[in-house]
Design a protein around this motif. Structure first.
Motif, PDB file in Angstrom:
ATOM      1  N   PHE A   1       6.253 -12.447  -0.830  1.00  0.00           N
ATOM      2  CA  PHE A   1       5.607 -11.135  -0.739  1.00  0.00           C
ATOM      3  C   PHE A   1       6.115 -10.361   0.473  1.00  0.00           C
ATOM      4  CE2 PHE A   1       2.360  -8.272   0.839  1.00  0.00           C
ATOM      5  CZ  PHE A   1       2.025  -7.543  -0.288  1.00  0.00           C
ATOM      6  N   ASP A   2       6.257 -11.026   1.611  1.00  0.00           N
ATOM      7  CA  ASP A   2       6.716 -10.355   2.829  1.00  0.00           C
ATOM      8  C   ASP A   2       8.099  -9.736   2.632  1.00  0.00           C
ATOM      9  OD1 ASP A   2       4.387 -11.026   4.106  1.00  0.00           O
ATOM     10  OD2 ASP A   2       5.215 -12.767   5.155  1.00  0.00           O
ATOM     11  N   ILE A   3       8.998 -10.469   1.981  1.00  0.00           N
ATOM     12  CA  ILE A   3      10.353  -9.953   1.743  1.00  0.00           C
ATOM     13  C   ILE A   3      10.322  -8.800   0.742  1.00  0.00           C
ATOM     14  CG2 ILE A   3      12.638 -10.510   0.801  1.00  0.00           C
ATOM     15  CD1 ILE A   3      12.235 -13.369   1.842  1.00  0.00           C
ATOM     16  N   MET A   4       9.540  -8.954  -0.323  1.00  0.00           N
ATOM     17  CA  MET A   4       9.436  -7.899  -1.335  1.00  0.00           C
ATOM     18  C   MET A   4       8.847  -6.629  -0.741  1.00  0.00           C
ATOM     19  SD  MET A   4      10.659  -9.109  -4.229  1.00  0.00           S
ATOM     20  CE  MET A   4       9.980  -8.089  -5.530  1.00  0.00           C
ATOM     21  N   GLU A   5       7.806  -6.771   0.076  1.00  0.00           N
ATOM     22  CA  GLU A   5       7.158  -5.606   0.687  1.00  0.00           C
ATOM     23  C   GLU A   5       8.078  -4.937   1.701  1.00  0.00           C
ATOM     24  OE1 GLU A   5       5.151  -3.419   3.724  1.00  0.00           O
ATOM     25  OE2 GLU A   5       5.874  -5.458   4.062  1.00  0.00           O
ATOM     26  N   LYS A   6       8.779  -5.743   2.477  1.00  0.00           N
ATOM     27  CA  LYS A   6       9.691  -5.223   3.494  1.00  0.00           C
ATOM     28  C   LYS A   6      10.788  -4.365   2.871  1.00  0.00           C
ATOM     29  CE  LYS A   6      13.201  -6.946   6.733  1.00  0.00           C
ATOM     30  NZ  LYS A   6      13.817  -8.176   7.295  1.00  0.00           N
ATOM     31  N   ASN A   7      11.289  -4.775   1.707  1.00  0.00           N
ATOM     32  CA  ASN A   7      12.379  -4.062   1.042  1.00  0.00           C
ATOM     33  C   ASN A   7      11.902  -3.029   0.029  1.00  0.00           C
ATOM     34  OD1 ASN A   7      15.137  -5.421   1.826  1.00  0.00           O
ATOM     35  ND2 ASN A   7      13.684  -7.116   1.592  1.00  0.00           N
ATOM     36  N   LYS A   8      10.574  -2.867  -0.065  1.00  0.00           N
ATOM     37  CA  LYS A   8       9.987  -1.918  -1.028  1.00  0.00           C
ATOM     38  C   LYS A   8      10.441  -2.218  -2.461  1.00  0.00           C
ATOM     39  CE  LYS A   8       9.333   1.889   2.253  1.00  0.00           C
ATOM     40  NZ  LYS A   8       9.581   1.091   3.457  1.00  0.00           N
ATOM     41  N   TRP A   9      10.437  -3.501  -2.800  1.00  0.00           N
ATOM     42  CA  TRP A   9      10.835  -3.957  -4.128  1.00  0.00           C
ATOM     43  C   TRP A   9       9.641  -4.253  -5.045  1.00  0.00           C
ATOM     44  CZ3 TRP A   9      14.790  -8.073  -2.024  1.00  0.00           C
ATOM     45  CH2 TRP A   9      15.992  -7.422  -1.690  1.00  0.00           C
ATOM     46  N   LEU A  10       8.444  -4.258  -4.486  1.00  0.00           N
ATOM     47  CA  LEU A  10       7.278  -4.687  -5.258  1.00  0.00           C
ATOM     48  C   LEU A  10       6.465  -3.482  -5.699  1.00  0.00           C
ATOM     49  CD1 LEU A  10       6.072  -7.352  -6.216  1.00  0.00           C
ATOM     50  CD2 LEU A  10       4.629  -7.358  -4.168  1.00  0.00           C
ATOM     51  N   GLU A  11       6.468  -3.223  -6.997  1.00  0.00           N
ATOM     52  CA  GLU A  11       5.697  -2.105  -7.523  1.00  0.00           C
ATOM     53  C   GLU A  11       4.206  -2.380  -7.430  1.00  0.00           C
ATOM     54  OE1 GLU A  11       6.681   0.493 -11.019  1.00  0.00           O
ATOM     55  OE2 GLU A  11       8.143  -1.084 -11.352  1.00  0.00           O
ATOM     56  N   GLN A  12       3.465  -1.331  -7.158  1.00  0.00           N
ATOM     57  CA  GLN A  12       2.007  -1.446  -7.050  1.00  0.00           C
ATOM     58  C   GLN A  12       1.379  -1.188  -8.405  1.00  0.00           C
ATOM     59  OE1 GLN A  12      -0.332   0.180  -3.593  1.00  0.00           O
ATOM     60  NE2 GLN A  12      -1.027   1.611  -5.168  1.00  0.00           N
ATOM     61  N   PRO A  13       0.557  -2.121  -8.893  1.00  0.00           N
ATOM     62  CA  PRO A  13      -0.132  -1.883 -10.164  1.00  0.00           C
ATOM     63  C   PRO A  13      -1.232  -0.842  -9.979  1.00  0.00           C
ATOM     64  CG  PRO A  13      -0.862  -3.950  -9.179  1.00  0.00           C
ATOM     65  CD  PRO A  13       0.267  -3.449  -8.327  1.00  0.00           C
ATOM     66  N   PRO A  14      -1.759  -0.295 -11.064  1.00  0.00           N
ATOM     67  CA  PRO A  14      -2.850   0.678 -10.953  1.00  0.00           C
ATOM     68  C   PRO A  14      -4.026   0.087 -10.179  1.00  0.00           C
ATOM     69  CG  PRO A  14      -1.970   0.641 -13.191  1.00  0.00           C
ATOM     70  CD  PRO A  14      -1.332  -0.503 -12.471  1.00  0.00           C
ATOM     71  N   LEU A  15      -4.607   0.890  -9.274  1.00  0.00           N
ATOM     72  CA  LEU A  15      -5.707   0.438  -8.430  1.00  0.00           C
ATOM     73  C   LEU A  15      -7.014   1.104  -8.833  1.00  0.00           C
ATOM     74  CD1 LEU A  15      -4.033   0.641  -4.882  1.00  0.00           C
ATOM     75  CD2 LEU A  15      -4.174  -1.351  -6.402  1.00  0.00           C
ATOM     76  N   ALA A  16      -8.126   0.433  -8.513  1.00  0.00           N
ATOM     77  CA  ALA A  16      -9.443   1.032  -8.720  1.00  0.00           C
ATOM     78  C   ALA A  16      -9.591   2.224  -7.779  1.00  0.00           C
ATOM     79  CB  ALA A  16     -10.535   0.000  -8.441  1.00  0.00           C
ATOM     80  N   PRO A  17     -10.368   3.251  -8.161  1.00  0.00           N
ATOM     81  CA  PRO A  17     -10.558   4.410  -7.286  1.00  0.00           C
ATOM     82  C   PRO A  17     -11.163   3.994  -5.948  1.00  0.00           C
ATOM     83  CG  PRO A  17     -11.429   4.833  -9.486  1.00  0.00           C
ATOM     84  CD  PRO A  17     -11.095   3.387  -9.435  1.00  0.00           C
ATOM     85  N   ASN A  18     -10.632   4.546  -4.852  1.00  0.00           N
ATOM     86  CA  ASN A  18     -11.172   4.277  -3.523  1.00  0.00           C
ATOM     87  C   ASN A  18     -12.265   5.308  -3.254  1.00  0.00           C
ATOM     88  OD1 ASN A  18     -11.678   4.127  -0.699  1.00  0.00           O
ATOM     89  ND2 ASN A  18      -9.662   3.205  -0.379  1.00  0.00           N
ATOM     90  N   ARG A  19     -13.511   4.927  -3.543  1.00  0.00           N
ATOM     91  CA  ARG A  19     -14.621   5.862  -3.432  1.00  0.00           C
ATOM     92  C   ARG A  19     -14.849   6.317  -1.990  1.00  0.00           C
ATOM     93  NH1 ARG A  19     -15.007   7.635  -8.531  1.00  0.00           N
ATOM     94  NH2 ARG A  19     -15.055   5.859  -9.999  1.00  0.00           N
ATOM     95  N   ARG A  20     -14.567   5.436  -1.037  1.00  0.00           N
ATOM     96  CA  ARG A  20     -14.757   5.803   0.371  1.00  0.00           C
ATOM     97  C   ARG A  20     -13.817   6.934   0.769  1.00  0.00           C
ATOM     98  NH1 ARG A  20     -14.341   0.756   3.210  1.00  0.00           N
ATOM     99  NH2 ARG A  20     -16.439   0.427   2.401  1.00  0.00           N
TER     100      ARG A  20
END
Length: 334
Positions: free
Chosen positions: A309-328
């Motif tokens: 995960f650290d390598i994927m995140e660092k290189n911006k290779w990991l797509e973000q799945p749809p997230l629940a609405p951030n009500r805050r």
């Protein structure tokens, strides 16, 4: 109420998103393998697999777009070099397709299990039928080529038996007992999957561009080998055969057929999927040595996944799945 018009749930959207990303990854690998395969019968199966996914991909896009969700980037032409030299043998390609088909069938059934809308259920039914057809085709051809590795054979007892001793659960202290047929289901399958992971890690590590990625993949190969040896030791103690390795099915090519992003994602996919099968094996284990082996492997894989995960995140290779609405954030006006 129109059963095909109700809004899709978060679980249904999540399954479509995952099917698209994972499907495009495997499709990219299949397209490269198709260019190097010489065996016409194997080539025909890959052509069929690519054709089936093309239909599925079109429907996945339609579902997502109709719900107003962006289609994931996934993997495509930018992640494949169809001119790259041969990295795998024909028989490894066929084994790869067989293992990935097993993953696909599990994914389709899981997605079906969270789907309510009829058109989505019909779609996953169709995907499952495609997967079962591919499963039969890969096994038949592997048997024909003498390359399908069957699990150990047992000999029938005269009568049904019941457990009458606490030693049944003891694999470390006391006399213990031999492996049960239900335990071997998971052991054998996990060995085969680890062999696939090890082989891909070897192949990917010799063609990856990034030094960091190469090191991760080399470490991944060692981790997979350690897990193979742990399961093999348990099998050998009962004089049971272990599936053969596939390392020699990888050529000496150092020309990358895939992007580092794809190879890293694929490796992470295998580790994450393995956790499901290790969990199943742990649930079915009734011997203490098996339980401790599975627990150790699950913990090790969590550590590997964190590095991944650290390598994927660092290189911006990991797509973000749809997230629940951030009500805050919505409440604060951000």
């Amino acid at each position: 109420m129109d059963k095909d018009k109700i809004q899709l749930t978060s679980s249904e959207i999540g399954s479509l998103w995952g099917e698209y990303v994972n499907g495009t990854m495997i499709d990219a690998v299949n397209k490269y393998m198709l260019t190097i395969i010489e065996d016409e019968a194997i080539k025909a199966i890959f052509e069929d697999a690519i054709s089936k996914f093309a239909r599925q991909k079109k429907q996945l896009v339609t579902f997502l777009q109709n719900e107003g969700f962006p289609v994931p980037v996934g993997f495509g032409e930018a992640d494949i070099n169809l001119e790259a030299k041969r990295l795998f043998s024909d028989i490894f390609c066929l084994n790869y397709l067989h293992i990935m088909t097993l993953h696909g069938m599990l994914g389709h059934i899981t997605a079906l299990g969270v789907s309510v809308r009829k058109d989505l259920r019909d779609f996953y039914d169709s995907c499952d039928n495609d997967g079962k057809e591919m499963y039969h085709k890969t096994i038949e051809l592997l048997l024909e080529r003498g390359s399908f590795q069957r699990d150990p054979l047992f000999y029938p007892a005269k009568n049904p038996e019941f457990i009458v001793s606490p030693d049944f659960t003891d694999g470390i202290f006391g006399k213990g007992r031999s492996l049960s047929a239900t335990e071997i289901i998971s052991i054998s399958f996990n060995i085969k999957k680890n062999i696939m992971a090890k082989t891909l890690s070897i192949a990917f590590s010799q063609v990856a561009h990034s030094k960091e990625v190469r090191k991760f993949l080399a470490d991944s190969e060692k981790t997979a080998d350690q897990q193979i040896q742990a399961f093999a030791k348990i099998m050998h103690e009962d004089n049971l055969p272990v599936p053969r390795s596939w390392e020699t099915e990888v050529t000496t090519s150092t020309e990358a057929p895939f992007s580092d992003k794809l190879m890293m994602y694929h490796t992470g996919f295998l580790y994450q999927a393995a956790q499901v099968y290790h969990g199943t094996g742990l649930a079915s284990a009734m011997r203490t040595d098996l339980i401790t082996t599975y627990e150790s492997i699950v913990l090790k894989n969590l550590m590997v996944t964190k590095k991944w995960f650290d390598i994927m995140e660092k290189n911006k290779w990991l797509e973000q799945p749809p997230l629940a609405p951030n009500r805050r954030e919505l409440t604060n006006g951000n």
